[in-house]
Structures are given as structure tokens and as C-alpha cells.
Design a protein around this motif. Sequence first.
Motif, mmCIF file in Angstrom:
data_model
loop_
_atom_site.group_PDB
_atom_site.id
_atom_site.type_symbol
_atom_site.label_atom_id
_atom_site.label_comp_id
_atom_site.label_asym_id
_atom_site.label_seq_id
_atom_site.Cartn_x
_atom_site.Cartn_y
_atom_site.Cartn_z
ATOM 1 N N VAL A 38 0.861 -1.177 0.000
ATOM 2 C CA VAL A 38 0.000 0.000 0.000
ATOM 3 C C VAL A 38 0.902 1.233 0.000
ATOM 4 C CG1 VAL A 38 -0.192 0.133 2.519
ATOM 5 C CG2 VAL A 38 -1.994 1.106 1.084
ATOM 6 N N THR A 39 0.446 2.311 -0.624
ATOM 7 C CA THR A 39 1.227 3.532 -0.726
ATOM 8 C C THR A 39 0.362 4.731 -0.355
ATOM 9 O OG1 THR A 39 0.629 4.036 -3.013
ATOM 10 C CG2 THR A 39 2.461 2.495 -2.674
ATOM 11 N N ARG A 40 0.984 5.897 -0.287
ATOM 12 C CA ARG A 40 0.221 7.127 -0.059
ATOM 13 C C ARG A 40 -0.779 7.348 -1.188
ATOM 14 N NH1 ARG A 40 3.793 12.275 1.241
ATOM 15 N NH2 ARG A 40 1.666 13.145 1.337
ATOM 16 N N ALA A 41 -0.431 6.906 -2.377
ATOM 17 C CA ALA A 41 -1.343 7.068 -3.511
ATOM 18 C C ALA A 41 -2.645 6.314 -3.264
ATOM 19 C CB ALA A 41 -0.673 6.578 -4.797
ATOM 20 N N ASP A 42 -2.562 5.075 -2.770
ATOM 21 C CA ASP A 42 -3.765 4.299 -2.447
ATOM 22 C C ASP A 42 -4.634 5.054 -1.438
ATOM 23 O OD1 ASP A 42 -3.108 1.052 -3.229
ATOM 24 O OD2 ASP A 42 -1.383 2.347 -2.937
ATOM 25 N N ARG A 43 -4.009 5.506 -0.381
ATOM 26 C CA ARG A 43 -4.763 6.086 0.729
ATOM 27 C C ARG A 43 -5.345 7.455 0.380
ATOM 28 N NH1 ARG A 43 -0.523 3.930 5.386
ATOM 29 N NH2 ARG A 43 -1.433 1.835 5.515
ATOM 30 N N GLU A 44 -4.561 8.299 -0.291
ATOM 31 C CA GLU A 44 -5.082 9.612 -0.658
ATOM 32 C C GLU A 44 -6.175 9.504 -1.718
ATOM 33 O OE1 GLU A 44 -2.134 12.532 -1.587
ATOM 34 O OE2 GLU A 44 -0.936 12.062 0.194
ATOM 35 N N SER A 45 -6.037 8.528 -2.602
ATOM 36 C CA SER A 45 -7.076 8.295 -3.607
ATOM 37 C C SER A 45 -8.395 7.922 -2.942
ATOM 38 C CB SER A 45 -6.630 7.191 -4.573
ATOM 39 O OG SER A 45 -7.665 6.823 -5.452
ATOM 40 N N GLU A 46 -8.347 7.003 -1.975
ATOM 41 C CA GLU A 46 -9.586 6.608 -1.310
ATOM 42 C C GLU A 46 -10.152 7.739 -0.454
ATOM 43 O OE1 GLU A 46 -11.286 3.252 1.770
ATOM 44 O OE2 GLU A 46 -9.866 2.640 0.201
ATOM 45 N N GLU A 47 -9.304 8.510 0.205
ATOM 46 C CA GLU A 47 -9.786 9.645 0.988
ATOM 47 C C GLU A 47 -10.544 10.635 0.093
ATOM 48 O OE1 GLU A 47 -6.193 11.070 2.676
ATOM 49 O OE2 GLU A 47 -6.040 9.449 4.157
#
Length: 254
Positions: A38-47
Motif C-alpha cells: 500500500v502507498t500514499r497514492a492508495d490512501r489519498e485516492s480513497e480519501e
Amino acid sequence: MDTRLFMEDIARGAGDITLKYFRNPDLEIITKGDDSPVTRADRESEEYLRKRIREHFPNDVILGEEYGEEGSDPSRRWILDPLDGTKSFVHGVPIYGVLIALEQNGEVTHGIVHLPALKETVSAGFGEGCYLNGRRTYTSDKTDLSECLICTTSPSRLEDLIGRSKYDKITRSFGLYRGWGDCWGHILVATGRAEAMLDARMAIWDAAPLGVIVSEAGGKYFDFTGQQRIEGGHLASCAPGIADEVYNMLVGNA
């Protein structure tokens, strides 16, 4: 508000977030408990997706890969994979996507797969058809396996699941076999560029939008026992002219 167009809009917005991190050598990669990255890209995309949905549908249930499930109205559920194909993403391979499904009263009515690095958005609504970048798209009309392309996310995982004999029978029946995996393989089927995609071990957020997309493009979508489902598991997308033949090879005694 047109549901399909709203979903396209927020999927593109989430995709733009992922592109900020794509092929970034400083991107931090974290390994989750199931050994997936998992990366910041995954998390910021879902946020971002959750924020946009909440602005318009404050009571709907939202289920996402990174932040779980919450919401008060179970009759409408948004199912999110903010970055499908993270392993491809972290290797700088552009075949990753943002996936969104809308489930209403237990049935998926709309699905979106946006491929940011490829600038492709495939969307579908039940009874509305399937669209690639706004233009109607369809599955292939081929019927001869020797002229067809089959894809899979993980050849070794597929072979372990169905056994070497059945794996060889299926893959060698096709004229071309490629490991173009995750959501991209299913999108190739829905847009007529491949005839079959066999995908072993999927989660609900991997699978939820794909059934309506493939079906509205004219294809067939089923698990390895022939059922149509969104819960994940082991799933196949096929052009209609070869679907029965692929199914018979999957469930038969090789």
C-alpha cells in the motif's frame, strides 16, 4: 445528477492523485498484513473518493480497501478500490486503475474502471451500455480460440488453483496468452481487445464494478463455478462467442 458521469468524474480526480506518485522513486511502500503493498497514492485516492461521495450522498454506505466500511443507509453502497494493481504501480507499469461500483438494493447498477496512466475510462450502468472514454464499446465477436487472446493476473496462481493439466489445456487452446492482469485484463475483454481474462483470488473491491462493465459490453462474467457474483474469489470475463467453451474447460475434468 447522472450517476455514471459522476462516477467518471470522481474516478478521474482520484486518478490524478495517483499520478502525482507514479514512477516517483521516493514513494514509500508499506506491506500490509496480507503481504500486499500500500502507498500514499492508495490512501489519498480513497480519501478523495470518500470525500466526494459524502458531499452528495451523506448516508450511503462506503466500503473501501484501505478504510473499511461505514454509513447508515445499506440500500446504497459504494465499493472502492482506490488503486487496483498496486504492484504494477510501484514497478512503474501503467496498467493500474481506480475502481468504483455502486450497489443498490443488493445489485451492482454502475461500475467504473479508470486507468490514469493510460488515459482510459470505462464505465457502465445497468441497461445503459458500456463506454470507453465516452464512446460505446463492445466485446469481441470472435469464436475460434486459436484466434483469441487470453489474459491472467498471475499464471502461477491460476495454475496452482486449477491444476497443471487444466491450466495447459485452457492456455494452449488460445492463439495468444499474456499476463496483462488486474482490472486491465477485464477491461481488455470489455473493449474487444482480448477475449478472456481468468483472475484467481480477488477481493470484493477488485471484482465489484467488473460484472456490469463486461455484461453491458455484451460479454459474460462468472466465477469458476459459473455463478455471477461480486464478492470476489476466482473470476472470468469472456467474449460471448467463447464463454461456454472456457467455462466447460474450467469446470470439466481435464
